[in-house]
Design a protein around this motif. Structure first.
Motif, short mmCIF file in Angstrom:
data_model
loop_
_atom_site.label_atom_id
_atom_site.label_comp_id
_atom_site.label_asym_id
_atom_site.label_seq_id
_atom_site.Cartn_x
_atom_site.Cartn_y
_atom_site.Cartn_z
N LEU A 1 -8.80 -9.48 2.42
CA LEU A 1 -8.83 -8.17 1.78
C LEU A 1 -7.69 -7.94 0.80
O LEU A 1 -7.88 -7.29 -0.23
CB LEU A 1 -8.84 -7.07 2.84
N SER B 1 -12.54 0.68 8.87
CA SER B 1 -13.57 -0.35 8.74
C SER B 1 -13.73 -1.09 10.05
O SER B 1 -12.87 -1.04 10.91
CB SER B 1 -13.16 -1.31 7.62
N THR C 1 -5.82 1.54 0.79
CA THR C 1 -6.17 1.25 -0.59
C THR C 1 -5.46 2.22 -1.52
O THR C 1 -4.88 3.21 -1.06
CB THR C 1 -7.69 1.36 -0.82
N VAL D 1 -3.51 -3.93 5.45
CA VAL D 1 -4.51 -3.78 6.50
C VAL D 1 -3.75 -3.64 7.81
O VAL D 1 -2.83 -4.43 8.08
CB VAL D 1 -5.47 -5.00 6.56
N ILE E 1 -14.97 -3.79 0.58
CA ILE E 1 -14.52 -4.30 1.88
C ILE E 1 -15.70 -4.94 2.61
O ILE E 1 -15.60 -6.05 3.14
CB ILE E 1 -13.88 -3.18 2.71
N VAL F 1 -7.81 0.01 6.36
CA VAL F 1 -7.47 -0.62 5.10
C VAL F 1 -6.80 0.43 4.22
O VAL F 1 -7.41 1.45 3.90
CB VAL F 1 -8.72 -1.20 4.40
N ILE G 1 -6.14 -3.05 -2.76
CA ILE G 1 -5.84 -2.95 -1.33
C ILE G 1 -4.37 -3.28 -1.12
O ILE G 1 -3.90 -4.36 -1.48
CB ILE G 1 -6.75 -3.89 -0.52
N LYS H 1 -15.12 0.99 0.05
CA LYS H 1 -15.83 0.69 1.30
C LYS H 1 -16.85 -0.43 1.07
O LYS H 1 -16.98 -1.33 1.89
CB LYS H 1 -16.54 1.94 1.83
#
Length: 134
Positions: free
Chosen positions: A91, A128, A121, A100, A46, A119, A97, A43
């Motif tokens: 990202l 987000s 991951t 998205v 990002i 996102v 990652i 987090k």
């Protein structure tokens, strides 16, 4: 005599992913205290990527950050799809990652586009959001 690289290229290399263990940022109190890891660290990663303008800081690789300056003054019809592309590109440079998705744009405020997204991951999905002044 010219050095040979044939023996170096024949060597097997093993790559390892670096841990996400990092300092814990408290954005509410503007303090760094303790450590964090895993999804909480993602987090923060990002957040930092989306709040760092690419090519502006010598300490970061040219692959780090997002390009937002070129969107100022552009029409919303251009900015919305371009913003989705730029967020995804910024990202996914991070090898933790995977993707998205699920972009939702709010253009109800003049001069501001709010965007929320998911996102994916290696530590699980992270919801987000960010705002961009245009």
């Amino acid at each position: 005599m010219i050095p040979s690289t044939s023996t170096i290229l024949a060597t097997d290399f093993e790559t390892t992913t670096q841990p996400t263990h990092t300092y814990a940022m408290n954005l509410t109190s503007n303090r760094i205290r303790g450590y964090t890891d895993g999804q909480e660290a993602m987090k923060q990663a990002i957040y930092k990527i989306l709040n760092t303008e690419r090519y502006q800081y010598i300490m970061y690789s040219w692959n780090y950050g997002i390009e937002l300056q070129g969107l100022f003054g552009q029409p919303i019809s251009y900015v919305v799809p371009e913003l989705e592309r730029r967020i995804t590109e910024a990202l996914t440079w991070d090898d933790r990652i995977n993707s998205v998705s699920d972009f939702v744009f709010d253009t109800s405020r003049r001069g501001v586009i709010a965007v929320s997204f998911t996102v994916n991951t290696i530590y699980g999905d992270v919801s987000s959001e960010t705002e961009v002044n245009i």
